[in-house]
Design a protein around this motif. Structure first.
Motif, short mmCIF file in Angstrom:
data_model
loop_
_atom_site.label_atom_id
_atom_site.label_comp_id
_atom_site.label_asym_id
_atom_site.label_seq_id
_atom_site.Cartn_x
_atom_site.Cartn_y
_atom_site.Cartn_z
N LYS A 1 0.84 -1.20 0.00
CA LYS A 1 0.00 0.00 0.00
C LYS A 1 0.88 1.25 0.00
CE LYS A 1 -3.95 1.98 2.37
NZ LYS A 1 -4.97 1.78 3.40
N THR B 1 -8.01 4.84 -11.52
CA THR B 1 -8.66 3.94 -10.56
C THR B 1 -10.13 4.30 -10.52
OG1 THR B 1 -8.33 5.42 -8.67
CG2 THR B 1 -6.57 3.84 -9.12
N GLN C 1 -1.43 -3.08 -8.85
CA GLN C 1 -2.88 -3.04 -9.00
C GLN C 1 -3.44 -4.44 -9.26
OE1 GLN C 1 -4.22 -0.49 -12.23
NE2 GLN C 1 -5.42 0.72 -10.82
N LYS D 1 -5.53 -6.82 -6.55
CA LYS D 1 -6.86 -7.30 -6.90
C LYS D 1 -6.96 -8.81 -6.62
CE LYS D 1 -10.20 -7.45 -10.66
NZ LYS D 1 -10.45 -7.14 -12.07
N TRP E 1 -6.88 -6.88 -1.78
CA TRP E 1 -6.37 -5.80 -0.94
C TRP E 1 -6.83 -4.47 -1.51
CZ3 TRP E 1 -0.44 -7.19 -0.63
CH2 TRP E 1 -0.26 -8.34 0.15
N ASP E 2 -7.19 -3.54 -0.65
CA ASP E 2 -7.51 -2.17 -1.04
C ASP E 2 -6.26 -1.33 -0.85
OD1 ASP E 2 -8.62 0.29 -1.61
OD2 ASP E 2 -9.59 0.48 0.35
N GLY F 1 -5.82 1.93 -1.55
CA GLY F 1 -6.02 3.32 -1.17
C GLY F 1 -5.55 4.29 -2.25
#
Length: 195
Positions: free
Chosen positions: A52, A66, A158, A162, A166-167, A169
């Motif tokens: 992240k 995004t 990215q 996916k 996971w996000d 942010g």
């Protein structure tokens, strides 16, 4: 086992030929593989937190589109400009080779994968930015970044995030500015989020 830090420093100056980033479900981490011109490779485990951090640092440099790239409150002129920048990024990504299979190297630096403990983007007045990833093993992986390398890393992050669900942010966190006189100034841009 002793680590020959001078040998590792010499290897770190080798040119990057190929990079790969993949999710390991068993470890719940990403493995960054960096194939070097001297036929060696660096293996670095990236946790969710480090992934992240890297995403936030590098995406602020590239503007990869995004789902939240353009907000509803964005002024139309600014939204159009941002859209144009994002289209340039998409065109650049189309020209990159993400289909060639990664070729493992015969020599692995540090005899195995290292665990990243943080990530910093170092900016110099007269040089391209550098991504520094200090590892638990006492070795810092430094990558001199080109726009193409930043885009490739962001795209791989990215896709891997996916797969890992996971996000990553959106906002940048840690940047270090290095002026010509080598004075360091840390710029923290921390966003508070209420849940």
């Amino acid at each position: 086992m002793t680590v020959d830090k001078k040998a590792i420093e010499r290897k770190s100056e080798a040119a990057i030929q190929q990079i790969n980033l993949g999710y390991n479900a068993e470890q719940d981490r990403l493995l960054l593989r960096v194939g070097l011109a001297d036929n060696s490779e660096l293996l670095v485990w990236l946790t969710y937190r480090i992934s992240k951090q890297i995403w936030q640092l590098l995406n602020s440099e590239t503007q990869i589109p995004t789902a939240t790239s353009i907000q509803a409150e964005t002024l139309p002129e600014k939204a159009v400009e941002q859209f144009k920048q994002e289209m340039q990024v998409v065109e650049s990504l189309k020209k990159m080779d993400f289909s060639t299979e990664y070729q493992p190297r015969k020599d692995i630096v540090h005899d195995g994968a290292m665990l990243a403990k943080s990530a910093m983007l170092i900016r110099y007045d007269t040089k391209p930015p550098t991504l520094e990833i200090p590892c638990l093993e006492g070795i810092t992986v430094r990558m001199n970044l080109t726009q193409e390398l930043i885009l490739a890393l962001c795209s791989m992050l990215q896709l891997s995030a996916k797969e890992a669900a996971w996000d990553l942010g959106v906002a940048a966190q840690y940047k270090v500015q290095v002026q010509a006189d080598t004075e360091l100034a840390i710029d923290l841009d921390v966003k508070k989020v209420l849940h």
